[in-house]
Design a protein around this motif. Structure first.
Motif, mmCIF file in Angstrom:
data_model
loop_
_atom_site.group_PDB
_atom_site.id
_atom_site.type_symbol
_atom_site.label_atom_id
_atom_site.label_comp_id
_atom_site.label_asym_id
_atom_site.label_seq_id
_atom_site.Cartn_x
_atom_site.Cartn_y
_atom_site.Cartn_z
ATOM 1 N N UNK A 180 -7.204 2.904 7.307
ATOM 2 C CA UNK A 180 -6.279 2.482 8.356
ATOM 3 C C UNK A 180 -5.613 3.686 9.020
ATOM 4 N N UNK A 181 -5.219 4.670 8.205
ATOM 5 C CA UNK A 181 -4.571 5.864 8.745
ATOM 6 C C UNK A 181 -5.581 6.743 9.472
ATOM 7 N N UNK A 182 -6.821 6.777 8.975
ATOM 8 C CA UNK A 182 -7.874 7.557 9.625
ATOM 9 C C UNK A 182 -8.056 8.947 9.079
ATOM 10 N N UNK A 183 -7.355 9.280 7.977
ATOM 11 C CA UNK A 183 -7.498 10.603 7.345
ATOM 12 C C UNK A 183 -7.439 10.438 5.839
ATOM 13 N N UNK A 184 -7.934 11.433 5.128
ATOM 14 C CA UNK A 184 -7.828 11.439 3.667
ATOM 15 C C UNK A 184 -6.417 11.858 3.277
ATOM 16 N N UNK A 185 -5.780 11.072 2.429
ATOM 17 C CA UNK A 185 -4.412 11.367 1.986
ATOM 18 C C UNK A 185 -4.380 12.039 0.627
ATOM 19 N N UNK A 186 -5.387 11.794 -0.197
ATOM 20 C CA UNK A 186 -5.439 12.333 -1.554
ATOM 21 C C UNK A 186 -6.755 13.045 -1.787
ATOM 22 N N UNK B 146 0.819 -1.203 0.000
ATOM 23 C CA UNK B 146 0.000 0.000 0.000
ATOM 24 C C UNK B 146 0.861 1.264 0.000
ATOM 25 N N UNK B 147 1.949 1.246 0.752
ATOM 26 C CA UNK B 147 2.862 2.392 0.752
ATOM 27 C C UNK B 147 3.429 2.622 -0.648
ATOM 28 N N UNK B 148 3.836 1.530 -1.290
ATOM 29 C CA UNK B 148 4.371 1.641 -2.645
ATOM 30 C C UNK B 148 3.336 2.168 -3.614
ATOM 31 N N UNK B 149 2.098 1.699 -3.481
ATOM 32 C CA UNK B 149 1.017 2.184 -4.346
ATOM 33 C C UNK B 149 0.792 3.686 -4.145
ATOM 34 N N UNK B 150 0.770 4.113 -2.892
ATOM 35 C CA UNK B 150 0.540 5.530 -2.600
ATOM 36 C C UNK B 150 1.628 6.406 -3.207
ATOM 37 N N UNK B 151 2.885 6.018 -3.011
ATOM 38 C CA UNK B 151 4.000 6.798 -3.565
ATOM 39 C C UNK B 151 3.935 6.810 -5.097
ATOM 40 N N UNK B 152 3.554 5.694 -5.698
ATOM 41 C CA UNK B 152 3.455 5.619 -7.155
ATOM 42 C C UNK B 152 2.385 6.568 -7.686
ATOM 43 N N UNK B 153 1.254 6.670 -6.990
ATOM 44 C CA UNK B 153 0.186 7.578 -7.423
ATOM 45 C C UNK B 153 0.650 9.024 -7.342
ATOM 46 N N UNK B 154 1.320 9.365 -6.259
ATOM 47 C CA UNK B 154 1.823 10.738 -6.104
ATOM 48 C C UNK B 154 2.809 11.073 -7.227
ATOM 49 N N UNK B 155 3.711 10.143 -7.509
ATOM 50 C CA UNK B 155 4.706 10.389 -8.563
ATOM 51 C C UNK B 155 4.064 10.487 -9.935
ATOM 52 N N UNK C 296 -11.298 15.211 -11.329
ATOM 53 C CA UNK C 296 -11.601 14.415 -12.522
ATOM 54 C C UNK C 296 -10.352 14.054 -13.301
ATOM 55 N N UNK C 297 -9.326 14.867 -13.253
ATOM 56 C CA UNK C 297 -8.154 14.633 -14.087
ATOM 57 C C UNK C 297 -6.913 14.211 -13.314
ATOM 58 N N UNK C 298 -6.789 14.620 -12.068
ATOM 59 C CA UNK C 298 -5.577 14.319 -11.335
ATOM 60 C C UNK C 298 -5.871 14.211 -9.850
ATOM 61 N N UNK C 299 -4.862 13.843 -9.099
ATOM 62 C CA UNK C 299 -4.992 13.776 -7.649
ATOM 63 C C UNK C 299 -3.943 14.679 -7.021
ATOM 64 N N UNK C 300 -4.293 15.237 -5.879
ATOM 65 C CA UNK C 300 -3.365 16.062 -5.128
ATOM 66 C C UNK C 300 -3.328 15.581 -3.690
ATOM 67 N N UNK C 301 -2.192 15.730 -3.060
ATOM 68 C CA UNK C 301 -2.064 15.326 -1.669
ATOM 69 C C UNK C 301 -2.729 16.351 -0.758
ATOM 70 N N UNK C 302 -3.375 15.838 0.272
ATOM 71 C CA UNK C 302 -3.853 16.706 1.338
ATOM 72 C C UNK C 302 -2.664 17.070 2.225
ATOM 73 N N UNK C 303 -2.901 17.941 3.198
ATOM 74 C CA UNK C 303 -1.825 18.285 4.136
ATOM 75 C C UNK C 303 -1.335 17.032 4.859
ATOM 76 N N UNK C 304 -2.286 16.184 5.262
ATOM 77 C CA UNK C 304 -1.903 14.925 5.905
ATOM 78 C C UNK C 304 -1.169 14.017 4.932
ATOM 79 N N UNK C 305 -1.600 14.053 3.672
ATOM 80 C CA UNK C 305 -0.977 13.218 2.649
ATOM 81 C C UNK C 305 0.468 13.594 2.393
#
Length: 301
Positions: free
Chosen positions: A43-49, A6-15, A53-62
């Motif tokens: 699991x973390x308890x907060x929204x990370x992304x 899951x960590x790898x997936x998250x980092x891949x999406x951000x990149x 419609x076109x892209x994703x951005x990290x939240x402050x927690x993300x």
């Protein structure tokens, strides 16, 4: 529980900047990727992304989570690398990679054979890989040594690179080509010729060096109808698809019926590099020393 996947997936999406691009890079379904990120956020308890419609951005927690995820994944990679190196050290094995443009002919294999004959407990595993891939494999602990063509475009912190030797480049042309009977040719005479090898946009090596020399001569090499990343390069020349600039060692081992012509420019040369881990196993260090000693002897051209 948060998984390494899951960590790898998250980092891949951000990149990648999007779920669809990340899913393509990871070779998984986008729906499966979205499901894993949803489980991670639960699991973390907060929204990370923050999804649009076109892209994703990290939240402050993300953003805070991303920095920790990158460091954790890097640490796990280093742990695995050290374990693989330690295992090879115990087994007495050395993994040697070489570029397809660095043929392992008698000049390199003979000293390796002599070295291994004196150390019965050491084995050598030989494979081919691009110059950049060699460095990455050594960095990650999957290999010990690499033989590559300069230039290497990306330097890695745990990989040392040195010039092992250099040699002349020669022109390979098909039989019957107007330049086939020349004793030597200047590089500018190759303007308009079709080259059967062009550089990869993200790799260095032989084809990158060829482009450097052609640009110095005032032109960019034109692509032939069929091009090769080395394995069949001289065969394409033999069959008349185009011409190539190749190292003398590579040409000497060629089975194809091609004509080799010297280049007039004295700087039309290429370097062979040795990649080695910053902290090699004793066996890898000894093999590297054997290669250095062999290449320190005068080379015939």
């Amino acid at each position: 529980m948060i998984s390494v996947r899951q960590l790898g997936y998250y980092v891949a999406i951000v990149e990648a900047g999007s779920f669809s691009e990340a899913a393509e890079r990871l070779h998984i379904a986008q729906s499966a990727l979205s499901r894993q990120i949803k489980l991670l956020e639960e699991e973390v308890g907060v929204a990370l992304l923050a999804r649009t419609t076109r892209q994703v951005e990290m939240t402050a927690a993300g953003r805070a989570f991303h920095g920790d995820a990158v460091r954790m994944l890097a640490g796990l990679g280093e742990m695995a690398s050290r374990a693989r190196q330690a295992e090879r050290g115990v087994q007495g094995s050395v993994a040697l990679l070489h570029s397809s443009s660095v043929p392992l002919g008698r000049a390199l294999l003979a000293p390796l054979r002599r070295h291994l004959s004196r150390r019965s407990g050491v084995s050598l595993s030989i494979s081919t890989a691009s110059s950049e891939q060699q460095a990455q494999d050594i960095q990650d602990g999957r290999a010990d040594l690499g033989l590559a063509r300069a230039p290497v475009l990306r330097q890695l912190p745990d990989v040392l690179t040195e010039v092992l030797y250099e040699e002349a480049l020669v022109l390979a042309v098909p039989p019957g080509h107007p330049l086939a009977t020349r004793r030597e040719v200047p590089l500018h005479a190759l303007r308009g010729e079709r080259f059967v090898s062009l550089p990869h946009p993200h790799r260095g090596g032989l084809s990158y060096r060829v482009v450097e020399l052609c640009r110095q001569a005032g032109f960019f090499p034109e692509a032939a109808q069929a091009v090769s990343r080395k394995a069949t390069l001289l065969r394409l020349v033999e069959l008349g698809f185009g011409v190539a600039l190749v190292p003398a060692d590579m040409a000497a081992d060629a089975r194809a019926d091609v004509r080799l012509v010297a280049l007039a420019e004295c700087d039309a040369r290429t370097q062979v590099l040795l990649h080695v881990h910053r902290s090699p196993t004793p066996q890898a260090r000894q093999v590297a020393d054997a290669l250095r000693a062999a290449c320190a002897e005068p080379r015939e051209e």
